[in-house]
Design a protein around this motif. Sequence first.
Motif, PDB file in Angstrom:
ATOM      1  N   ILE A 298       1.005   8.135   6.786  1.00  0.00           N
ATOM      2  CA  ILE A 298      -0.255   8.710   6.310  1.00  0.00           C
ATOM      3  C   ILE A 298      -0.353   8.492   4.812  1.00  0.00           C
ATOM      4  N   VAL A 299      -1.460   7.931   4.394  1.00  0.00           N
ATOM      5  CA  VAL A 299      -1.667   7.659   2.978  1.00  0.00           C
ATOM      6  C   VAL A 299      -2.700   8.631   2.435  1.00  0.00           C
ATOM      7  N   ASP A 300      -2.351   9.288   1.358  1.00  0.00           N
ATOM      8  CA  ASP A 300      -3.240  10.239   0.679  1.00  0.00           C
ATOM      9  C   ASP A 300      -3.780  11.321   1.610  1.00  0.00           C
ATOM     10  N   GLY A 301      -2.984  11.708   2.549  1.00  0.00           N
ATOM     11  CA  GLY A 301      -3.331  12.842   3.403  1.00  0.00           C
ATOM     12  C   GLY A 301      -4.416  12.595   4.419  1.00  0.00           C
ATOM     13  N   GLY A 302      -5.052  11.416   4.405  1.00  0.00           N
ATOM     14  CA  GLY A 302      -6.166  11.223   5.319  1.00  0.00           C
ATOM     15  C   GLY A 302      -6.131   9.921   6.093  1.00  0.00           C
ATOM     16  N   LYS A 303      -5.556   8.880   5.477  1.00  0.00           N
ATOM     17  CA  LYS A 303      -5.565   7.564   6.122  1.00  0.00           C
ATOM     18  C   LYS A 303      -4.361   7.417   7.037  1.00  0.00           C
ATOM     19  N   TYR A 304      -4.616   7.383   8.338  1.00  0.00           N
ATOM     20  CA  TYR A 304      -3.527   7.298   9.302  1.00  0.00           C
ATOM     21  C   TYR A 304      -3.267   5.852   9.689  1.00  0.00           C
ATOM     22  N   HIS A 305      -2.030   5.413   9.500  1.00  0.00           N
ATOM     23  CA  HIS A 305      -1.647   4.075   9.941  1.00  0.00           C
ATOM     24  C   HIS A 305      -0.698   4.212  11.122  1.00  0.00           C
ATOM     25  N   GLY A 306      -1.158   3.825  12.294  1.00  0.00           N
ATOM     26  CA  GLY A 306      -0.307   3.931  13.471  1.00  0.00           C
ATOM     27  C   GLY A 306       0.444   2.645  13.739  1.00  0.00           C
ATOM     28  N   HIS A 307       1.378   2.706  14.661  1.00  0.00           N
ATOM     29  CA  HIS A 307       2.185   1.548  15.069  1.00  0.00           C
ATOM     30  C   HIS A 307       2.742   0.795  13.867  1.00  0.00           C
ATOM     31  N   MET A 308       3.280   1.504  12.926  1.00  0.00           N
ATOM     32  CA  MET A 308       3.803   0.839  11.727  1.00  0.00           C
ATOM     33  C   MET A 308       5.092   0.100  12.048  1.00  0.00           C
ATOM     34  N   THR A 309       5.255  -1.014  11.355  1.00  0.00           N
ATOM     35  CA  THR A 309       6.535  -1.714  11.414  1.00  0.00           C
ATOM     36  C   THR A 309       6.928  -2.034   9.983  1.00  0.00           C
ATOM     37  N   ALA A 310       8.152  -2.484   9.820  1.00  0.00           N
ATOM     38  CA  ALA A 310       8.618  -2.803   8.470  1.00  0.00           C
ATOM     39  C   ALA A 310       7.784  -3.920   7.851  1.00  0.00           C
ATOM     40  N   THR A 311       7.314  -4.857   8.688  1.00  0.00           N
ATOM     41  CA  THR A 311       6.539  -5.976   8.150  1.00  0.00           C
ATOM     42  C   THR A 311       5.146  -5.540   7.695  1.00  0.00           C
ATOM     43  N   LYS A 312       4.667  -4.417   8.242  1.00  0.00           N
ATOM     44  CA  LYS A 312       3.328  -3.967   7.859  1.00  0.00           C
ATOM     45  C   LYS A 312       3.332  -3.135   6.588  1.00  0.00           C
ATOM     46  N   VAL A 313       4.522  -2.870   6.064  1.00  0.00           N
ATOM     47  CA  VAL A 313       4.622  -1.979   4.907  1.00  0.00           C
ATOM     48  C   VAL A 313       4.033  -2.623   3.657  1.00  0.00           C
ATOM     49  N   LYS A 314       4.422  -3.891   3.412  1.00  0.00           N
ATOM     50  CA  LYS A 314       3.969  -4.580   2.197  1.00  0.00           C
ATOM     51  C   LYS A 314       2.446  -4.710   2.165  1.00  0.00           C
ATOM     52  N   PRO A 315       1.826  -5.187   3.264  1.00  0.00           N
ATOM     53  CA  PRO A 315       0.353  -5.244   3.276  1.00  0.00           C
ATOM     54  C   PRO A 315      -0.291  -3.894   3.043  1.00  0.00           C
ATOM     55  N   CYS A 316       0.332  -2.871   3.575  1.00  0.00           N
ATOM     56  CA  CYS A 316      -0.207  -1.517   3.432  1.00  0.00           C
ATOM     57  C   CYS A 316      -0.242  -1.105   1.960  1.00  0.00           C
ATOM     58  N   ILE A 317       0.868  -1.351   1.261  1.00  0.00           N
ATOM     59  CA  ILE A 317       0.929  -0.988  -0.160  1.00  0.00           C
ATOM     60  C   ILE A 317      -0.062  -1.838  -0.964  1.00  0.00           C
ATOM     61  N   ARG A 318      -0.120  -3.124  -0.591  1.00  0.00           N
ATOM     62  CA  ARG A 318      -1.017  -4.033  -1.308  1.00  0.00           C
ATOM     63  C   ARG A 318      -2.469  -3.567  -1.165  1.00  0.00           C
ATOM     64  N   LYS A 319      -2.775  -3.112   0.047  1.00  0.00           N
ATOM     65  CA  LYS A 319      -4.140  -2.650   0.327  1.00  0.00           C
ATOM     66  C   LYS A 319      -4.513  -1.468  -0.577  1.00  0.00           C
ATOM     67  N   ILE A 320      -3.551  -0.575  -0.734  1.00  0.00           N
ATOM     68  CA  ILE A 320      -3.812   0.610  -1.564  1.00  0.00           C
ATOM     69  C   ILE A 320      -4.049   0.198  -3.009  1.00  0.00           C
ATOM     70  N   THR A 321      -3.182  -0.691  -3.525  1.00  0.00           N
ATOM     71  CA  THR A 321      -3.296  -1.094  -4.917  1.00  0.00           C
ATOM     72  C   THR A 321      -4.545  -1.933  -5.139  1.00  0.00           C
ATOM     73  N   ARG A 322      -4.926  -2.734  -4.149  1.00  0.00           N
ATOM     74  CA  ARG A 322      -6.112  -3.570  -4.324  1.00  0.00           C
ATOM     75  C   ARG A 322      -7.373  -2.697  -4.391  1.00  0.00           C
ATOM     76  N   LYS A 323      -7.397  -1.703  -3.531  1.00  0.00           N
ATOM     77  CA  LYS A 323      -8.542  -0.794  -3.515  1.00  0.00           C
ATOM     78  C   LYS A 323      -8.667  -0.108  -4.873  1.00  0.00           C
TER      79      LYS A 323
END
Lengths: 168, 233
Positions: A140-165
């Motif tokens: 869960i990012v910032d208390g509201g954004k739920y990311h399901g079915h996470m894997t280790a490979t999805k972590v980097k894109p997830c962080i990148r998405k936050i920083t890009r936004k």
Amino acid sequence: MKILKGHGAMMKREEIMLEKIFKKYKLQKSALVPVLQDIQAEYGYLPEDVLRQVARKMKISLIEVFGVATFYKSLSLIPRGRHHIQVCTGTACHVRGAKRVLEEFERDLCTCAGQTTEDQEFSLETVNCVGACALGPMVIVDGGKYHGHMTATKVKPCIRKITRKEAE
Amino acid sequence: MLNITINGAEVKAQEGATILEVARDYGFYIPTLCYLEGHDSYGACRLCIVEIGEGSRRRVVTSCNYPVEEGLSVQTDTKKIIGHRKLLIELILSRAPNSKTLQDLASYYGVEKIRFKNKNDDCILCGKCVRMCNEQMQSGAIGFVGRGKNLKISTPFSKANEVCRNCGACMYICPMVEVQCRGPKTTGDLCNGCLRVTPTCVEVYDRQMCYVEDCGTCVRPGSKPTGGKSQKK
């Protein structure tokens, strides 16, 4: 001089904010938890000097305030980052490899669970269940954004998405 | 005054008193670690458990915070209670084995083995010091911090604080400060010296002085207990 002035203004703003919170709850002893929650919401954490002020104002011993502040997981004594990432390590998520996801986050952000990154951008925390076990592992990012079915490979894109936004 | 029975004996109890207070008034032994006379009951150590009620309504309660009621029937030393206490002592000992108070209790109840992983802590979180500091010394310098397995006794922000007057009351009542007697075993072990002592010194001192090193103490299990005269090192 400019910095000093800014600091002074900041102090004043904080004081007003605290006054407001105290006034809202009329300094009742039973209102300690909501007061701390409000401070947590305003500051993102519970600073030491503010806790001392709370103890003095509400006429509660400092250790009692400190005990409550360390008891609840939603109250934090260290500053939280601008983005708060919660990794679920409940039973279902754990079975599906939440540990690997958490480790990947720790590696990518160069921080430990329960800590904040040096640039105050991210804080990482483990939670024990978010009620979405079918979608585990959950992040869960910032208390509201739920990311399901996470894997280790999805972590980097997830962080990148936050920083890009953030950059946009 | 209320009429209650403790171990079959009919006794009178004041309204509002707890079972523990009444039992101790009449001389019934109930072990405690976290009970502090005149302070709030905390019920943390659970050693003061007793059985109350009759027949199928019989149940186990902590006597230190259970107020007496009319016609209450209390059993302080049933087989069940002793069994529970032994397990409790074992659990507490595995947390902090270097305390004489605990080692003595273990010997008293015949606990001869710790089946749990030794933590070698110095605190059993009985909260005596916290209540002493808060209620008697009116200071509030120490308290419980954190929760669950991270619970510990500390000062705010783990710093020395200005409200502490260094009175030492917290240390005075701590059941952990009395260090373990120096038996043949190393620290962190279960001593049980008092269990196997041949009580030669009882005649002289009226009580077992198990902390005196040369007193024929601590005969190891299996070995022949030595008499008072023949023991030489």
